[in-house]
Design a protein around this motif. Structure first.
Motif: not given
Ligand code: KG4
Ligand code: ZN
Length: 339
Positions: A310-339
């Protein structure tokens, strides 16, 4: 920078505080494993209920042990994928509520990226490196190009290594989780007593397949039962474990040689396996490669690894908001996108 990590993707409810991605200030885990043992595997409904009951106490305890209040926390990191959806949702919703009530940034973390980060809290390794990530749900060989840039080079076509070990363990009558039981009983067995076919995978030379091996061990047990023959479970477990580890190590070697990696890392629940750890050591000694292995306490699911990533994601600019959802599957290389 202090990150509060929250993890609830399977049967562990966990929270931790980690400073600057590396220093673990607290690491609290509540598990519903004992209840699942009754059923021979994780029962998702039970896991979700136990998360809902435990999460606020676990988070409170993690803050207390780190001698922190939410005022001292710079961001809340939470596992949002992959995993059991009902289980993930408990952690995600709790983290969302906590982050927004305390006005802190919310950072979504991929569970397998977290497993890789268990090595950042166990030692000094830094990307780039090649990582074998082996858990109950995944078996991947991943090029970790930076803390947040991943390329999957090989993966399982069917069962994960942990899943195959768990199912084989159950067939042998061993306690859940089978991977842990097989590791234990194998120390008393002869790993050359049974021969299993080496799985053939068409297409990528780096992919794994464990379902044939698993079927083979199930057939061995059933055939013996039908003939009324006793089977030496320690020998069978040791032989099966050897076959699984041989597949993992031989593909890891192929990738490292072909792609010129000389820094090797293992991660995930199965990285606790004593045979895998020993074989990874021999492989790296043979080639004079550097090897990094997580401390045993960080191999299984925990939140310190989530706070670290989380620290490394955060300092690279990754941030979610209240729309964050959970996903049963997701590739490890997928870049987080806000809904
Ligand atoms: O990473 P993990 O705790 O949860 C998931 O993300 O899936 O991995 C759990 C898996 C289970 O399949 C369990 O049997 C396996 O890790 N495991 C082991 C050992 N400890 C845990 N497998 C082999 N040897 C072990 N010592
Ligand atoms: Zn895991």
């Amino acid at each position: 920078m202090k990150i509060l990590g929250i993890e609830s993707s399977c049967d562990e409810t966990a929270a931790a505080v980690v400073e600057d991605g590396r220093k673990v200030l607290s690491n609290v885990i509540a598990t519903s494993l004992e209840e699942h043992k009754l059923y021979g595997g994780v029962v998702p409904e039970i896991a979700s209920r136990r998360h809902a009951e435990s999460i606020s106490g676990v988070v409170k305890e993690a803050l207390e042990q780190a001698d922190c209040s939410m005022d001292d926390i710079d961001a809340v990191a939470v596992t949002y994928a992959p995993g059991l959806i009902g289980a993930l949702l408990v952690g995600v919703n709790f983290a969302k509520g906590l982050a927004f009530a305390s006005d802190k940034p919310l950072v979504p973390v991929h569970h397998l990226r977290g497993h890789i980060a268990s090595n950042y809290i166990s030692g000094s390794v830094k990307p780039p490196f090649l990582c074998l990530v082996v858990s109950g749900g995944h078996s991947h060989i991943v090029a970790v190009k930076s803390y947040t840039d991943f390329e999957v080079i090989g993966k399982t076509r069917d069962d994960a290594a942990g899943e195959a070990l768990d199912k084989a363990g159950r067939t042998m009558g061993l306690a859940y989780p089978g991977g842990v039981s097989i590791d234990k009983i194998s120390t008393q067995g002869n790993e050359n007593a049974f021969k299993f076919p080496k799985p053939k995978v068409s297409g990528s030379p780096y992919d794994f397949s464990f379902s044939g091996l698993k079927t083979s061990v199930i057939n061995t047990v059933h055939n013996a039962a039908q003939k009324g023959e006793d089977i030496n479970v320690a020998d069978l477990a040791a032989s099966f474990q050897k076959s699984v580890v041989d597949c993992l190590i031989s593909n890891l070697e192929k990738v490292a040689v072909d792609k010129n990696f000389c820094k090797i890392v293992i991660a995930g629940g199965v990285s606790a396996n004593s045979k895998l750890r020993a074989e990874a050591k021999s492989l790296c000694e043979k080639h004079e490669w550097e090897l990094y292995i997580p401390e045993l306490r960080y191999c299984g699911d925990n939140a310190a690894m989530i706070a670290s990533q989380g620290y490394y994601e955060f300092i690279s600019g990754v941030k979610a908001d209240e729309s964050l959802n959970a996903y049963a599957t997701m590739p490890i290389d997928e870049i987080y996108k806000k809904n």
